[in-house]
Scaffold this motif. Structure first.
Motif, short mmCIF file in Angstrom:
data_model
loop_
_atom_site.label_atom_id
_atom_site.label_comp_id
_atom_site.label_asym_id
_atom_site.label_seq_id
_atom_site.Cartn_x
_atom_site.Cartn_y
_atom_site.Cartn_z
N GLN A 122 1.00 -1.59 -0.22
CA GLN A 122 0.20 0.20 -0.12
C GLN A 122 0.73 1.01 0.36
O GLN A 122 0.73 1.92 -0.67
N THR A 123 1.63 1.24 0.96
CA THR A 123 2.95 2.32 0.58
C THR A 123 3.88 2.22 -0.38
O THR A 123 4.70 1.79 -0.14
N PRO A 124 3.72 3.51 -0.96
CA PRO A 124 5.25 3.49 -2.12
C PRO A 124 5.97 4.43 -1.20
O PRO A 124 6.01 4.98 -0.68
N LEU A 125 7.48 3.04 -1.94
CA LEU A 125 8.41 3.17 -1.33
C LEU A 125 9.53 3.99 -2.69
O LEU A 125 9.05 3.43 -3.41
N THR A 126 10.04 5.12 -2.73
CA THR A 126 11.05 5.15 -3.91
C THR A 126 12.38 5.63 -3.65
O THR A 126 13.11 5.68 -1.76
N GLN A 127 13.17 4.57 -4.78
CA GLN A 127 15.07 4.55 -3.92
C GLN A 127 15.37 5.58 -5.71
O GLN A 127 15.22 4.77 -6.43
N PHE A 128 16.70 5.65 -4.96
CA PHE A 128 17.74 6.50 -6.21
C PHE A 128 19.21 6.24 -5.04
O PHE A 128 18.98 6.75 -4.00
N ARG A 129 20.22 6.74 -6.24
CA ARG A 129 21.60 6.84 -5.89
C ARG A 129 21.64 8.06 -5.91
O ARG A 129 21.55 9.01 -7.22
N VAL A 130 22.34 8.50 -4.36
CA VAL A 130 23.05 10.28 -5.40
C VAL A 130 24.54 10.54 -4.99
O VAL A 130 25.08 9.53 -4.41
N GLU A 131 24.71 11.81 -5.15
CA GLU A 131 26.59 11.75 -4.67
C GLU A 131 25.92 12.90 -3.81
O GLU A 131 25.62 13.78 -4.27
N LEU A 132 26.60 12.79 -2.60
CA LEU A 132 27.31 13.38 -1.75
C LEU A 132 28.68 14.48 -1.64
O LEU A 132 29.46 14.17 -2.01
N PRO A 133 28.60 16.11 -2.44
CA PRO A 133 29.92 16.40 -3.32
C PRO A 133 30.79 16.45 -1.96
O PRO A 133 29.88 17.60 -1.77
N GLN A 134 31.56 16.36 -2.57
CA GLN A 134 33.10 16.65 -1.20
C GLN A 134 34.54 17.38 -2.19
O GLN A 134 34.33 17.30 -3.16
N LYS A 135 35.09 17.99 -1.07
CA LYS A 135 36.08 18.17 -1.74
C LYS A 135 37.34 17.80 -2.78
O LYS A 135 37.73 17.67 -3.41
N ARG A 136 37.07 16.56 -1.48
CA ARG A 136 38.17 15.74 -1.98
C ARG A 136 38.06 15.01 -2.32
O ARG A 136 38.33 13.50 -3.26
N LYS A 137 36.92 14.18 -1.02
CA LYS A 137 36.25 12.63 -1.87
C LYS A 137 35.09 12.46 -1.77
O LYS A 137 34.49 12.62 -1.13
N SER A 138 34.31 12.42 -3.34
CA SER A 138 32.33 12.30 -3.31
C SER A 138 32.31 10.65 -2.99
O SER A 138 32.99 9.93 -2.68
N THR A 139 30.57 11.01 -2.03
CA THR A 139 30.43 9.46 -0.92
C THR A 139 29.15 9.26 -2.21
O THR A 139 28.46 10.41 -2.31
N ILE A 140 28.76 8.20 -2.60
CA ILE A 140 27.49 7.55 -2.94
C ILE A 140 26.39 7.14 -1.71
O ILE A 140 27.26 6.28 -1.65
N ALA A 141 25.62 7.74 -1.89
CA ALA A 141 24.46 7.62 -0.71
C ALA A 141 23.59 6.46 -1.91
O ALA A 141 22.58 7.20 -2.70
N SER A 142 22.53 5.96 -1.05
CA SER A 142 21.33 5.40 -1.00
C SER A 142 20.03 6.72 -0.92
O SER A 142 20.06 6.64 0.89
N LEU A 143 18.77 7.30 -1.29
CA LEU A 143 18.00 8.06 -1.01
C LEU A 143 16.71 6.98 -0.77
O LEU A 143 16.52 6.08 -1.42
N LEU A 144 15.86 7.18 0.43
CA LEU A 144 14.73 6.05 0.22
C LEU A 144 13.89 7.19 0.96
O LEU A 144 13.32 8.15 2.49
N VAL A 145 12.61 7.36 0.07
CA VAL A 145 11.25 8.12 0.25
C VAL A 145 10.45 7.71 0.11
O VAL A 145 9.82 6.90 -0.51
#
Length: 111
Positions: free
Chosen positions: A25-48
């Motif tokens: 019943q409850t819709p979930l949306t998931q996708f990957r994002v990048e946390l831009p940083q000066k030295r090393k960017s990190t990839i995270a998964s978002l759950l909405v």
């Protein structure tokens, strides 16, 4: 005492959001994002959850920058077979979204 896993920051959308239903019943949306940083960017998964996830899927595209607020957690990454391995992944459950920098190819189709 303050909640230490609250997250607020600007992220870059890396892939189109995928929608599925958690408890049929409850819709979930998931996708990957990048946390831009000066030295090393990190990839995270978002759950909405719910309608906010549908709005994100409808209005935002790949390479858009958005400001998100939510709660972060660290989860074990699963392999294609569904078994967890030892790699960890940052997962953020989003509660608010604000547009920051959107692509230039947006057209107003309501006119």
């Amino acid at each position: 005492m303050a909640n230490t896993n609250y997250f607020s920051g600007i992220v870059k959308i890396l892939e189109n959001p995928k929608e599925y239903y958690g408890n049929k019943q409850t819709p979930l949306t998931q996708f990957r994002v990048e946390l831009p940083q000066k030295r090393k960017s990190t990839i995270a998964s978002l759950l909405v959850w719910g309608n906010l996830g549908r709005d994100i899927k409808k209005f935002y595209k790949v390479n858009d920058y958005i400001l998100i607020e939510g709660y972060s957690s660290i989860r074990l990454k699963s392999t294609q077979t569904g078994r967890p391995n030892n790699k960890k992944q940052v997962c953020i459950t989003v509660i608010r979204v604000y547009p920051i920098l959107l692509g230039a190819d947006r057209t107003n189709t309501n006119i």
